[in-house]
Design an enzyme around this catalytic site. Structure first.
Site, mmCIF file in Angstrom:
data_model
loop_
_atom_site.group_PDB
_atom_site.id
_atom_site.type_symbol
_atom_site.label_atom_id
_atom_site.label_comp_id
_atom_site.label_asym_id
_atom_site.label_seq_id
_atom_site.Cartn_x
_atom_site.Cartn_y
_atom_site.Cartn_z
ATOM 1 C CB THR A 198 23.803 139.471 76.423
ATOM 2 O OG1 THR A 198 23.382 140.698 77.044
ATOM 3 C CG2 THR A 198 22.789 138.378 76.733
ATOM 4 C CB ALA A 231 15.637 137.168 87.096
ATOM 5 C CB ILE A 248 22.256 126.081 86.766
ATOM 6 C CG1 ILE A 248 21.202 127.128 87.143
ATOM 7 C CG2 ILE A 248 23.322 125.937 87.858
ATOM 8 C CD1 ILE A 248 21.690 128.567 87.174
ATOM 9 C CD GLU A 280 30.735 133.752 84.003
ATOM 10 O OE1 GLU A 280 31.265 134.744 84.522
ATOM 11 O OE2 GLU A 280 31.211 132.607 84.068
ATOM 12 C CD GLU A 329 23.239 142.331 72.857
ATOM 13 O OE1 GLU A 329 23.434 141.358 73.622
ATOM 14 O OE2 GLU A 329 23.440 142.273 71.630
ATOM 15 N N GLY A 382 35.236 126.298 53.198
ATOM 16 C CA GLY A 382 34.192 126.125 52.178
ATOM 17 C C GLY A 382 33.161 125.102 52.639
ATOM 18 C CB SER A 394 19.697 140.894 80.752
ATOM 19 O OG SER A 394 20.245 140.211 79.646
HETATM 20 N N1 CAA Z 1 30.977 145.722 91.617
HETATM 21 C C1 CAA Z 1 30.530 146.368 92.726
HETATM 22 N N2 CAA Z 1 29.272 146.880 92.809
HETATM 23 C C2 CAA Z 1 28.474 146.740 91.738
HETATM 24 C C3 CAA Z 1 28.876 146.077 90.568
HETATM 25 C C4 CAA Z 1 30.181 145.559 90.521
HETATM 26 N N3 CAA Z 1 30.628 144.912 89.441
HETATM 27 N N4 CAA Z 1 27.850 146.076 89.670
HETATM 28 C C5 CAA Z 1 26.840 146.722 90.258
HETATM 29 N N5 CAA Z 1 27.216 147.127 91.513
HETATM 30 C C6 CAA Z 1 26.401 147.876 92.466
HETATM 31 C C7 CAA Z 1 26.020 149.262 91.916
HETATM 32 O O1 CAA Z 1 27.010 150.220 92.224
HETATM 33 C C8 CAA Z 1 24.715 149.542 92.630
HETATM 34 O O2 CAA Z 1 24.976 149.980 93.935
HETATM 35 P P1 CAA Z 1 24.003 151.129 94.615
HETATM 36 O O3 CAA Z 1 22.621 150.548 94.568
HETATM 37 O O4 CAA Z 1 24.540 151.244 95.984
HETATM 38 O O5 CAA Z 1 24.164 152.337 93.757
HETATM 39 C C9 CAA Z 1 24.084 148.152 92.745
HETATM 40 O O6 CAA Z 1 25.143 147.206 92.625
HETATM 41 C C10 CAA Z 1 23.060 147.873 91.671
HETATM 42 O O7 CAA Z 1 23.723 148.047 90.431
HETATM 43 P P2 CAA Z 1 22.956 148.494 89.121
HETATM 44 O O8 CAA Z 1 22.083 149.691 89.423
HETATM 45 O O9 CAA Z 1 23.947 148.625 88.027
HETATM 46 O O10 CAA Z 1 21.988 147.230 88.919
HETATM 47 P P3 CAA Z 1 21.031 146.849 87.735
HETATM 48 O O11 CAA Z 1 19.836 146.199 88.278
HETATM 49 O O12 CAA Z 1 20.844 147.999 86.784
HETATM 50 O O13 CAA Z 1 21.836 145.621 87.005
HETATM 51 C C11 CAA Z 1 23.407 144.672 85.508
HETATM 52 C C12 CAA Z 1 23.102 145.752 86.545
HETATM 53 C C13 CAA Z 1 24.839 144.967 85.069
HETATM 54 C C14 CAA Z 1 22.495 144.734 84.296
HETATM 55 C C15 CAA Z 1 23.347 143.255 86.168
HETATM 56 O O14 CAA Z 1 22.015 142.911 86.444
HETATM 57 C C16 CAA Z 1 23.987 142.170 85.310
HETATM 58 O O15 CAA Z 1 25.200 141.989 85.329
HETATM 59 N N6 CAA Z 1 23.159 141.394 84.529
HETATM 60 C C17 CAA Z 1 23.646 140.257 83.792
HETATM 61 C C18 CAA Z 1 23.651 139.049 84.697
HETATM 62 C C19 CAA Z 1 24.510 137.918 84.172
HETATM 63 O O16 CAA Z 1 25.633 138.129 83.747
HETATM 64 N N7 CAA Z 1 23.966 136.694 84.241
HETATM 65 C C20 CAA Z 1 24.662 135.501 83.849
HETATM 66 C C21 CAA Z 1 24.913 134.635 85.050
HETATM 67 S S1 CAA Z 1 25.644 133.114 84.626
HETATM 68 C C22 CAA Z 1 24.625 131.904 85.355
HETATM 69 O O17 CAA Z 1 23.828 132.188 86.218
HETATM 70 C C23 CAA Z 1 24.666 130.510 84.836
HETATM 71 C C24 CAA Z 1 25.928 129.716 84.970
HETATM 72 O O18 CAA Z 1 25.959 128.569 85.416
HETATM 73 C C25 CAA Z 1 27.165 130.257 84.418
#
Ligand code: CAA
Length: 380
Positions: free
Chosen positions: A365, A130, A157, A363, A367, A339, A132
């Site tokens: 990609t 899990a 992490i 945080e 894409e 260079g 993206s």
């Molecule tokens: N603010 C408020 N609500 C939000 C939101 C936001 N920014 N983003 C989504 N939502 C809400 C939506 O409105 C939706 O609500 P409803 O179900 O009521 O309609 C719900 O959340 C689900 O949203 P999506 O349908 O958009 O969800 P999705 O499954 O299609 O995923 C995604 C969306 C943008 C792809 C998301 O999964 C995502 O951001 N993925 C990337 C994750 C990421 O950035 N990972 C890196 C983490 S860093 C880490 O873990 C390591 C570390 O140490 C740094």
């Protein structure tokens, strides 16, 4: 509208620059080479208030806004991306999750030591299956004995090994999809929670990245953050703020690479004159400076909007997307200007390129940023 830092913000910028130049710059190559995560820097970071930049003074924080925060992360990134990344992950992911969604008791117990720099924080969303697709979380939390039994794992992490506190999400109700995911606070002393497999990375090598494993880890009810089922939504809102810090980090890395290239171009003599006198090099420098300025403005705009309490989902993704992609380009051009020397570790530019690449992935990609931006545009 003139968008520039005020006197106080400039003072913060230059004091962090001074700190980064004297306390970080001399060690950058060695930390990078040996993948050393400099925990010894923690007391100094804490002394400067960098472990609690965006939190109110009542929790021991520096009480600054996101404009100051972005400025600080940029200055750290200008010297060493890894340190900027660590400060960013500690502030805007782990600590901010507790600040935004924790109750007062949780804030006193967990946020205060994080903000004071007595504890390091980590944040766990990503899993092997899990990335993206963050709502595809497989880690489970099952009710038991007035608490929860957690099983699963998280990877990539930041601070997985050195952290004292971790905020992570787990599935509490499989039937409910992303509304069946909840967030919990984990304490390193809990049984059944351990770090594994430190990654050997291309860049950001002085920032510690490892996996976390939960094996029948008991978490008391009082460590649930907010309400059951709100964990995914909370994580999305945390990333809205976090992505501003990654944008700022990318701006800082690009700035560092650009400054190195500018200096080299003025010193390096070929065909009887400094290469900065050739238009081929001047055009590169002009493009680099313009791209950095544009990325900085986009980042500061997202930060100012966050400070004004506005929704920044689109702006933070735009800032992160643009800043991280130009950081890679700027660092690549910095290598080109150097260079053959740029391809060696005798000059800093190859490291800037390796560090910049992470900003297009961590945080979310590039894409995923485009997907977030497109969804915001289409629903407007
Ligand atoms: N603010 C408020 N609500 C939000 C939101 C936001 N920014 N983003 C989504 N939502 C809400 C939506 O409105 C939706 O609500 P409803 O179900 O009521 O309609 C719900 O959340 C689900 O949203 P999506 O349908 O958009 O969800 P999705 O499954 O299609 O995923 C995604 C969306 C943008 C792809 C998301 O999964 C995502 O951001 N993925 C990337 C994750 C990421 O950035 N990972 C890196 C983490 S860093 C880490 O873990 C390591 C570390 O140490 C740094």
């Amino acid at each position: 509208m003139i968008f520039e830092l005020n006197e106080e913000q400039l003072q913060i910028k230059y004091s962090i620059r001074e700190f980064a130049e004297s306390e970080i710059r001399p060690h950058v190559s060695q930390w990078d080479e040996s993948q050393h995560f400099p925990v010894e820097l923690l007391p100094k970071l804490a002394e400067l208030g960098l472990m609690g930049i965006i939190f109110p003074e009542k929790y021991g924080g520096a009480g600054m806004g996101y404009v100051e925060y972005a400025t600080i992360i940029e200055e750290l990134g200008r010297v060493d991306g890894s340190i900027g990344l660590s400060v960013a992950a500690h502030n805007s992911l782990c600590s901010n999750h507790i600040f935004m969604f924790g109750n007062e008791k949780q804030k006193q117990k967990y946020l205060v030591p994080l903000v004071r720099g007595e504890h390091f924080g980590a944040w766990g969303l990503t899993e092997p299956q899990a990335g993206s697709d963050a709502s595809g979380t497989k880690t489970t939390a099952i009710r038991s004995n007035g608490g929860w039994i957690v099983n699963g794992s998280k990877n990539f992490i930041t601070h997985a090994i050195s952290c004292h506190t971790l905020v992570a999400v787990a599935v509490t109700d499989k039937e409910k999809g992303n509304k069946g995911i909840s967030a919990f606070i984990f304490d390193k002393t809990m049984k059944g929670f351990r770090a594994e497999k430190k990654e050997n990375k291309l860049g950001m090598r002085a920032s510690e990245t490892a996996s976390v494993v939960f094996e029948d880890c008991y978490v008391p009810e009082e460590n649930l953050l907010g309400n059951e089922g709100e964990g995914f939504l909370q994580a999305m809102q945390i990333l809205d703020g976090g992505r501003i810090s990654i944008a700022a980090l990318a701006v800082g890395i690009a700035q560092g690479a650009y400054e190195a290239a500018l200096k080299y171009a003025k010193e390096r003599v070929q065909f009887g004159r400094p290469i900065a006198e050739f238009q081929a090099i001047q055009f590169k420098l002009a493009d680099m400076a313009t791209q950095i300025e544009a990325a900085r403005l986009l980042t500061l705009q997202a930060a100012a909007m966050k400070d004004a309490g506005k929704k920044v989902t689109k702006q933070s993704s735009m800032a992160k997307l643009f800043a991280s992609e130009i950081a890679v380009k700027v660092a690549e051009e910095a290598i080109q200007i150097h260079g053959g020397y740029g391809y060696t570790k005798d000059y800093p530019v190859e490291k800037y390129w390796r560090d910049a690449k992470l900003c297009t992935i961590g945080e979310g990609t590039s894409e995923i940023q485009r997907l977030v931006i497109a969804r915001q545009i289409l629903k407007a």
